[in-house]
Design an enzyme around this catalytic site. Sequence first.
Site, mmCIF file in Angstrom:
data_model
loop_
_atom_site.group_PDB
_atom_site.id
_atom_site.type_symbol
_atom_site.label_atom_id
_atom_site.label_comp_id
_atom_site.label_asym_id
_atom_site.label_seq_id
_atom_site.Cartn_x
_atom_site.Cartn_y
_atom_site.Cartn_z
ATOM 1 N N HIS A 1 0.824 -1.217 0.000
ATOM 2 C CA HIS A 1 0.000 0.000 0.000
ATOM 3 C C HIS A 1 0.848 1.253 0.000
ATOM 4 C CE1 HIS A 1 -3.656 -2.398 1.718
ATOM 5 N NE2 HIS A 1 -3.437 -2.611 0.444
ATOM 6 N N CYS B 1 4.553 22.027 -11.297
ATOM 7 C CA CYS B 1 3.543 22.068 -12.369
ATOM 8 C C CYS B 1 2.166 22.497 -11.882
ATOM 9 C CB CYS B 1 3.435 20.674 -13.034
ATOM 10 S SG CYS B 1 2.564 19.486 -12.004
ATOM 11 N N ASN C 1 -3.165 -12.145 16.205
ATOM 12 C CA ASN C 1 -4.034 -10.993 16.018
ATOM 13 C C ASN C 1 -5.010 -10.949 17.182
ATOM 14 O OD1 ASN C 1 -4.648 -8.850 13.975
ATOM 15 N ND2 ASN C 1 -6.708 -9.693 14.243
HETATM 16 N N1 APR Z 1 -1.544 -6.962 18.613
HETATM 17 C C1 APR Z 1 -2.248 -7.848 17.860
HETATM 18 N N2 APR Z 1 -3.300 -7.484 17.083
HETATM 19 C C2 APR Z 1 -3.655 -6.176 17.090
HETATM 20 C C3 APR Z 1 -2.973 -5.195 17.863
HETATM 21 C C4 APR Z 1 -1.876 -5.641 18.656
HETATM 22 N N3 APR Z 1 -1.164 -4.796 19.431
HETATM 23 N N4 APR Z 1 -3.573 -3.984 17.649
HETATM 24 C C5 APR Z 1 -4.588 -4.206 16.774
HETATM 25 N N5 APR Z 1 -4.638 -5.512 16.442
HETATM 26 C C6 APR Z 1 -5.545 -6.147 15.481
HETATM 27 C C7 APR Z 1 -6.948 -5.579 15.461
HETATM 28 O O1 APR Z 1 -7.778 -6.279 16.370
HETATM 29 C C8 APR Z 1 -7.374 -5.841 13.999
HETATM 30 O O2 APR Z 1 -8.007 -7.116 13.879
HETATM 31 O O3 APR Z 1 -5.015 -5.867 14.201
HETATM 32 C C9 APR Z 1 -6.068 -5.881 13.234
HETATM 33 C C10 APR Z 1 -5.897 -4.678 12.327
HETATM 34 O O4 APR Z 1 -6.860 -4.794 11.303
HETATM 35 P P1 APR Z 1 -7.218 -3.499 10.435
HETATM 36 O O5 APR Z 1 -7.411 -2.337 11.339
HETATM 37 O O6 APR Z 1 -8.308 -3.913 9.498
HETATM 38 O O7 APR Z 1 -5.877 -3.201 9.612
HETATM 39 P P2 APR Z 1 -5.390 -3.894 8.281
HETATM 40 O O8 APR Z 1 -5.759 -5.345 8.269
HETATM 41 O O9 APR Z 1 -3.954 -3.551 8.137
HETATM 42 O O10 APR Z 1 -6.234 -3.107 7.149
HETATM 43 C C11 APR Z 1 -5.883 -3.351 5.808
HETATM 44 O O11 APR Z 1 -7.318 -1.503 5.158
HETATM 45 O O12 APR Z 1 -8.005 0.642 5.542
HETATM 46 C C12 APR Z 1 -7.210 -0.135 4.733
HETATM 47 O O13 APR Z 1 -5.321 0.500 3.529
HETATM 48 C C13 APR Z 1 -5.772 0.274 4.837
HETATM 49 O O14 APR Z 1 -3.796 -1.140 4.847
HETATM 50 C C14 APR Z 1 -5.084 -0.958 5.421
HETATM 51 C C15 APR Z 1 -6.031 -2.080 5.011
HETATM 52 ZN ZN ZN Z 2 3.882 18.360 -10.569
#
Ligand code: APR
Ligand code: ZN
Length: 263
Positions: free
Chosen positions: A128, A164, A227
């Site tokens: 990303h 630009c 997670n």
């Molecule tokens: N340890 C373990 N798990 C954790 C912790 C932690 N300290 N903190 C948060 N989490 C878990 C949350 O419970 C959640 O399930 O990490 C997960 C993060 O999930 P998202 O918030 O959905 O993030 P992500 O999976 O990276 O999202 C993917 O979505 O919004 C778009 O582009 C953005 O890259 C991002 C993509």
């Molecule tokens: Zn430019």
Amino acid sequence: MSEKTREELIEEVADLIANAKRVMVFTGAGISTESGIPDFRGPDGLWTKVDPNDFTYQKFVSDKEARKRLWQLNRYMGLTWKDIEPNLAHYAVAEMDKMGKLDCVITQNVDGLHQKAGVPDDKVIQLHGNMQWVKCIDCGVRHSYEEVERWLEAGAEDLECVQCGGILKPDAVFFGEAMPVHETMEAERRSSQCDLCIVIGSSLVVYPAALMPQYALQSGAKIVIINDGETGMDRAADVRIWDKAGEVMSEVVKKVKSKLGVD
Ligand code: APR
Ligand code: ZN
């Protein structure tokens, strides 16, 4: 069969890493929350505070007010990119590399913390993009986010390209924007070749990024998910640990070191 204890699960993950030939680590925003960066869908996630529809590519390029809100977001979150630091989980993944137990990190994060923790650039695949840079969407000229933060602190609200007059945009992939082609192809290749995939801190609900652990599964790799919330692949995991990434990964790496006899 009785539930395994946290210690037994950590022991199992350490065994899998010690015996694996190609380990792919797949990370999401949850690996960076212990560095003070909010995730998106966790209990205090960013999408519980701001509207994700404000962060589509279309909205950003067509709506000046939406752009101004985005540029104020970091200040709103109390974040300055140059001050964020890796946490125990990032350092544990870097330790795996030092032990020769990391083929690559495929990350959805744009914070550059895996590299800051010591994982070599060529082993971090950023699906990303990366918030360390800001690019003109017309002529491609790049500025460091640090430079842009100075303009914002000096009162700039929307950012135009000095070359630009085009729109400046963070070099992260917005909703509605394609993932970078080279990184996507490389991530698909490495996901299909790994024999162990460790998912850390991702809800696995955003595609096509979330396809990568699926490719690993389809290629016969073992799947570990660390997670502390639901994920889209919970049933497919060989080992599933619902706990904080920092503590778990530190304990895992300590056990791998003793199994490999490294200090
Ligand atoms: N340890 C373990 N798990 C954790 C912790 C932690 N300290 N903190 C948060 N989490 C878990 C949350 O419970 C959640 O399930 O990490 C997960 C993060 O999930 P998202 O918030 O959905 O993030 P992500 O999976 O990276 O999202 C993917 O979505 O919004 C778009 O582009 C953005 O890259 C991002 C993509
Ligand atoms: Zn430019």
